[in-house]
Scaffold this motif. Structure first.
Motif, mmCIF file in Angstrom:
data_model
loop_
_atom_site.group_PDB
_atom_site.id
_atom_site.type_symbol
_atom_site.label_atom_id
_atom_site.label_comp_id
_atom_site.label_asym_id
_atom_site.label_seq_id
_atom_site.Cartn_x
_atom_site.Cartn_y
_atom_site.Cartn_z
ATOM 1 N N LYS A 133 45.158 1.937 58.664
ATOM 2 C CA LYS A 133 45.689 3.306 58.721
ATOM 3 C C LYS A 133 45.048 4.231 57.697
ATOM 4 N N LYS A 134 44.812 3.702 56.497
ATOM 5 C CA LYS A 134 44.217 4.524 55.441
ATOM 6 C C LYS A 134 42.813 4.987 55.838
ATOM 7 N N GLY A 135 42.014 4.082 56.364
ATOM 8 C CA GLY A 135 40.667 4.426 56.809
ATOM 9 C C GLY A 135 40.687 5.441 57.933
ATOM 10 N N ASP A 158 37.077 14.665 59.213
ATOM 11 C CA ASP A 158 36.475 15.221 60.428
ATOM 12 C C ASP A 158 37.159 16.519 60.855
ATOM 13 N N VAL A 159 38.475 16.584 60.747
ATOM 14 C CA VAL A 159 39.208 17.823 61.062
ATOM 15 C C VAL A 159 38.764 18.944 60.125
ATOM 16 N N LEU A 160 38.627 18.614 58.842
ATOM 17 C CA LEU A 160 38.239 19.628 57.858
ATOM 18 C C LEU A 160 36.865 20.229 58.139
ATOM 19 N N ALA A 181 37.038 3.571 62.557
ATOM 20 C CA ALA A 181 37.397 3.395 61.140
ATOM 21 C C ALA A 181 38.798 2.817 61.022
ATOM 22 N N GLY A 182 39.708 3.275 61.871
ATOM 23 C CA GLY A 182 41.076 2.752 61.862
ATOM 24 C C GLY A 182 41.128 1.285 62.245
ATOM 25 N N VAL A 222 41.952 8.990 56.398
ATOM 26 C CA VAL A 222 40.935 9.661 55.580
ATOM 27 C C VAL A 222 39.805 10.182 56.463
ATOM 28 N N THR A 223 39.380 9.370 57.428
ATOM 29 C CA THR A 223 38.312 9.786 58.330
ATOM 30 C C THR A 223 38.748 10.963 59.190
#
Length: 189
Positions: A49-51, A59-61, A43-44, A54-55
């Protein structure tokens, strides 16, 4: 109730952040672009950087929410690890994307920090030392992850808990097997 929670954890893992972010930002299928991987790194590369951010956060969450939920429901430490395994399996092999997902690093990291922060801090320290030495995010990360079951063992967690943590790490290593082969071949040339 425990089996239901572990199953729900798997389905939470199948919520593919990179896939959704790419659809929202570009209207495209991330599996058909870049490396084809449904993770933060791809995604990056494709969205900047934004992609990536956010991804990675999404994923961490997933890992954090699943383990925090198991703690909230007062499940045993072993069940908390099982829920982490399930969310990682869901991320790596999502039924929603024909079992082709991400590599599970961010999801695992999120779950491990909520599971027990002390072993996670030791892991983070080892990772940073290895990163400074090896100068490879993949090799430093995977090598540091290999130490996690031993960290738990040295911190007097039960043998069963250490074995379950080993399963978490084995899943990550399996998901990264091609990357590791590639990095090791480059390192030896």
């Amino acid at each position: 109730m425990i089996y239901f929670y572990v199953l729900i954890s798997y389905f939470i893992g199948t919520i593919m952040t990179a896939y959704m972010v790419m659809r929202l930002m570009k209207g495209e299928d991330i599996r058909k672009r870049g490396s084809g991987n449904v993770g933060a790194r791809n995604a990056g590369r494709l969205l900047g950087k934004k992609g990536f951010l956010v991804t990675a956060i999404g994923d961490v969450l997933k890992g954090m929410v699943v383990v925090a939920g198991a703690k909230y429901l007062d499940f045993s430490f072993e069940v908390q690890i099982l829920s982490l395994i399930a969310v990682i399996v869901g991320h790596i092999w999502p039924i929603t994307l024909k079992f082709k997902g991400g590599k599970g690093i961010a999801t695992a990291a999120g779950g491990l920090v909520v599971l027990a922060y002390q072993p996670f801090l030791v892991f983070a320290g080892i990772f940073l030392l290895l990163l400074a030495t090896l100068r490879s995010f993949t090799l430093a990360g995977m090598t540091a992850f290999v130490t996690v079951p031993f960290i738990y063992w040295f911190m007097d967690y039960s043998n069963r808990e250490c074995i379950l943590i080993f399963i978490v790490i084995a899943l990550l290593l399996y998901a990264h097997r091609d990357n590791l082969k590639e990095k090791l071949v480059k390192k030896n040339k």
